[in-house]
Write a protein that holds these residues in place. Structure first.
Motif, PDB file in Angstrom:
ATOM      1  N   ARG A   1       0.769  -1.271   0.576  1.00 24.92           N
ATOM      2  CA  ARG A   1      -0.101   0.082  -0.279  1.00 24.92           C
ATOM      3  C   ARG A   1       0.845   1.036   0.218  1.00 24.92           C
ATOM      4  NH1 ARG A   1      -2.681   4.450  -0.998  1.00 24.92           N
ATOM      5  NH2 ARG A   1      -4.576   4.457  -0.585  1.00 24.92           N
TER       6      ARG A   1
ATOM      7  N   CYS B   1      -4.365  -2.781   6.359  1.00 24.56           N
ATOM      8  CA  CYS B   1      -4.945  -2.069   5.882  1.00 24.56           C
ATOM      9  C   CYS B   1      -5.876  -1.614   6.414  1.00 24.56           C
ATOM     10  CB  CYS B   1      -4.677  -2.084   4.159  1.00 24.56           C
ATOM     11  SG  CYS B   1      -5.213   0.051   3.900  1.00 24.56           S
TER      12      CYS B   1
ATOM     13  N   GLY C   1       7.616   9.781   6.798  1.00 21.84           N
ATOM     14  CA  GLY C   1       8.562   9.052   5.337  1.00 21.84           C
ATOM     15  C   GLY C   1       9.926   9.689   4.474  1.00 21.84           C
TER      16      GLY C   1
ATOM     17  N   ASP D   1       9.189  -1.751  -1.721  1.00 20.27           N
ATOM     18  CA  ASP D   1       8.702  -1.511  -1.485  1.00 20.27           C
ATOM     19  C   ASP D   1       8.251  -1.274   0.300  1.00 20.27           C
ATOM     20  OD1 ASP D   1       7.122  -1.167  -3.453  1.00 20.27           O
ATOM     21  OD2 ASP D   1       6.561  -3.120  -4.532  1.00 20.27           O
TER      22      ASP D   1
ATOM     23  N   ARG E   1      11.763   1.036   8.681  1.00 20.16           N
ATOM     24  CA  ARG E   1       9.784   1.653   8.891  1.00 20.16           C
ATOM     25  C   ARG E   1       9.686   1.444  10.196  1.00 20.16           C
ATOM     26  NH1 ARG E   1       5.754  -2.779   6.237  1.00 20.16           N
ATOM     27  NH2 ARG E   1       4.493  -1.050   6.248  1.00 20.16           N
TER      28      ARG E   1
ATOM     29  N   ALA F   1      -1.262   1.962   8.677  1.00 20.34           N
ATOM     30  CA  ALA F   1      -0.948   3.458   8.259  1.00 20.34           C
ATOM     31  C   ALA F   1      -0.619   3.637   9.251  1.00 20.34           C
ATOM     32  CB  ALA F   1      -2.388   4.551   7.815  1.00 20.34           C
TER      33      ALA F   1
ATOM     34  N   HIS G   1       2.572   2.294  10.693  1.00 13.73           N
ATOM     35  CA  HIS G   1       3.305   1.758  10.342  1.00 13.73           C
ATOM     36  C   HIS G   1       4.491   2.521   8.925  1.00 13.73           C
ATOM     37  CE1 HIS G   1       2.161  -2.264  12.021  1.00 13.73           C
ATOM     38  NE2 HIS G   1       1.325  -1.736  11.913  1.00 13.73           N
TER      39      HIS G   1
ATOM     40  N   TRP H   1      10.066   4.130   4.659  1.00 16.53           N
ATOM     41  CA  TRP H   1      11.494   4.478   4.794  1.00 16.53           C
ATOM     42  C   TRP H   1      11.224   5.790   6.023  1.00 16.53           C
ATOM     43  CZ3 TRP H   1       7.116   4.168   0.766  1.00 16.53           C
ATOM     44  CH2 TRP H   1       6.847   3.298   0.158  1.00 16.53           C
TER      45      TRP H   1
END
Ligand code: MTE
Ligand code: MO
Length: 372
Positions: free
Chosen positions: A44, A91, A147, A187, A193, A202, A204, A207
């Motif tokens: 996601r 999610c 992020g 990804d 992360r 949402a 977690h 980057w």
């Protein structure tokens, strides 16, 4: 094209959106393994995948007053004690497509696959925050994550969790650099992360670039103007996002992954498979399955790792082998899970419908034909 540098993906994934990339594994692959293989873990993304150099990567931790700010390399992060835990990530929009069938909603059409499970390893967030001088405080506080993915205006993905969860060693919040024994795939947030066990996907943040402690929740769009639940009566003209709390822990969930809706099954015996999970570390204690639309029920067998009390971060896979009642031409298969707070799933979608199509956890129903 800001997406030209996105990684190559596994061909088995069902793509809901190519740019940004959003995809889920097909149901029968999803429950083939208790630990989801990295290449088919659901993805996601809200933005292009950043291409980060692990040698120059730095994670910035804003220090507490009187403490010190940290600029951590990957090596620095590896020098903190390493923890590895199995965590299911879901999610908020998982199973949204079933809400769409009641009434239109805004969002990606996820089926049952916006959920996956991995072994995550990394440093504990509480250890890193402590090094920067942070402690639990009596006033309200939140840990905000940013992020390194951003839109053309430079706005980065962001989210926050309460400081109390971040500082609680029992909550096991990780700054993860490994997924199933491998460096994180691009990804899924390479090189670092956040993993917040028991909490909606949402939060977690992938980057990860920056962590700060603030008196209020993150001002990110995704914290304040998204990922919230509302009454079925609320529409886009009347919605007041400030009136509802951000989703953190998720409600109890389960779904059937085999057989698939519309399939024809052999007469004699049918094998039904699926997953079940609950938020907040609540363990799934039972999954009930019906072949007749919910008139009669049988208890499924739970597979997968035994769960620790209050730390049931991962799903249970389940299955039921049942005789097909003689003379049946069709079956209406239904599943519902119960967690250790005796929370149950709602039987239908309409009463939990909401304009954003989140928190879709009604009994899952699959209609199949029986081969003559
Ligand atoms: N982190 C960043 N930086 N950017 C994102 O778009 N998406 C979030 C979360 N973290 C997102 C992010 C959402 S909504 C979910 S459900 C999970 O990541 C999905 O994680 P996955 O792609 O590894 O399955
Ligand atoms: Mo999400």
């Amino acid at each position: 094209d800001p997406y030209a540098d996105d990684p190559v993906r596994h061909p088995a994934l069902k793509v809901n959106s190519q740019r940004p990339f959003n995809a889920e594994p097909p149901p029968e692959l999803l429950t083939e393994n208790y630990i989801t293989p990295n290449p088919i873990f659901f993805t996601r993304n809200h933005l292009p995948v950043p291409n980060l150099d692990p040698d120059t990567y730095r994670l910035h931790i804003v220090g507490a007053p009187g403490g010190q700010s940290l600029s951590l390399s990957l090596d620095d992060l590896h020098n903190f004690p390493k923890y590895e835990i199995t965590v299911t990530l879901q999610c908020a929009g998982n199973r949204r497509s079933e809400m769409t069938q009641v009434k239109e909603v805004k969002g990606l059409e996820w089926r049952t696959g916006a959920i996956s499970t991995a072994r995550w390893a990394g440093a504990r967030l509480c250890d890193v925050l402590a090094q920067a001088g942070h402690q639990l405080c009596k006033t309200e506080a939140h840990v905000c994550f940013e992020g390194l993915d951003s839109d053309p205006t430079g706005t980065a993905y962001g989210a926050s969790i309460p400081l109390a969860r971040a500082m609680d060693p029992e909550a096991e919040v990780l700054l993860a650099y490994e997924m199933n024994g491998q460096p994180l795939p691009r990804d899924h947030g390479f090189p670092v992360r956040v993993v917040v066990p028991g909490v909606v996907g949402a939060r977690h943040v992938k980057w990860l670039g920056r962590v700060s402690v603030q008196p209020e929740e993150s001002y990110s769009h995704w914290q304040r103007r998204d990922y919230k639940g509302f009454s079925p009566s609320v529409d886009w003209d009347t919605v007041d996002f400030d009136s509802a709390p951000s989703i953190q822990e998720l409600p109890v969930q389960s779904a059937i992954t085999e057989p698939r809706d519309g399939e024809t099954v052999e007469s004699g015996e049918v094998t039904i498979k699926g997953y079940a999970w609950s938020g907040g570390g609540r363990a799934v204690i039972r999954v009930d399955v019906s072949l007749d639309g919910g008139l009669t029920w049988q208890v499924a067998k739970l597979d997968g790792e035994e769960q620790r009390p209050r730390k049931a971060w991962a799903w249970r896979l389940w299955q039921l082998q049942a005789p097909v009642p003689a003379g049946q031409k069709e079956l209406n298969i239904v599943c519902k899970a119960v967690d250790d707070g005796y929370n149950v799933q709602p039987d239908t979608v309409a009463p939990i419908w909401n304009l954003r199509g989140v928190l879709s956890n009604a009994w899952h129903r699959v209609h199949v034909f029986v081969a003559p």
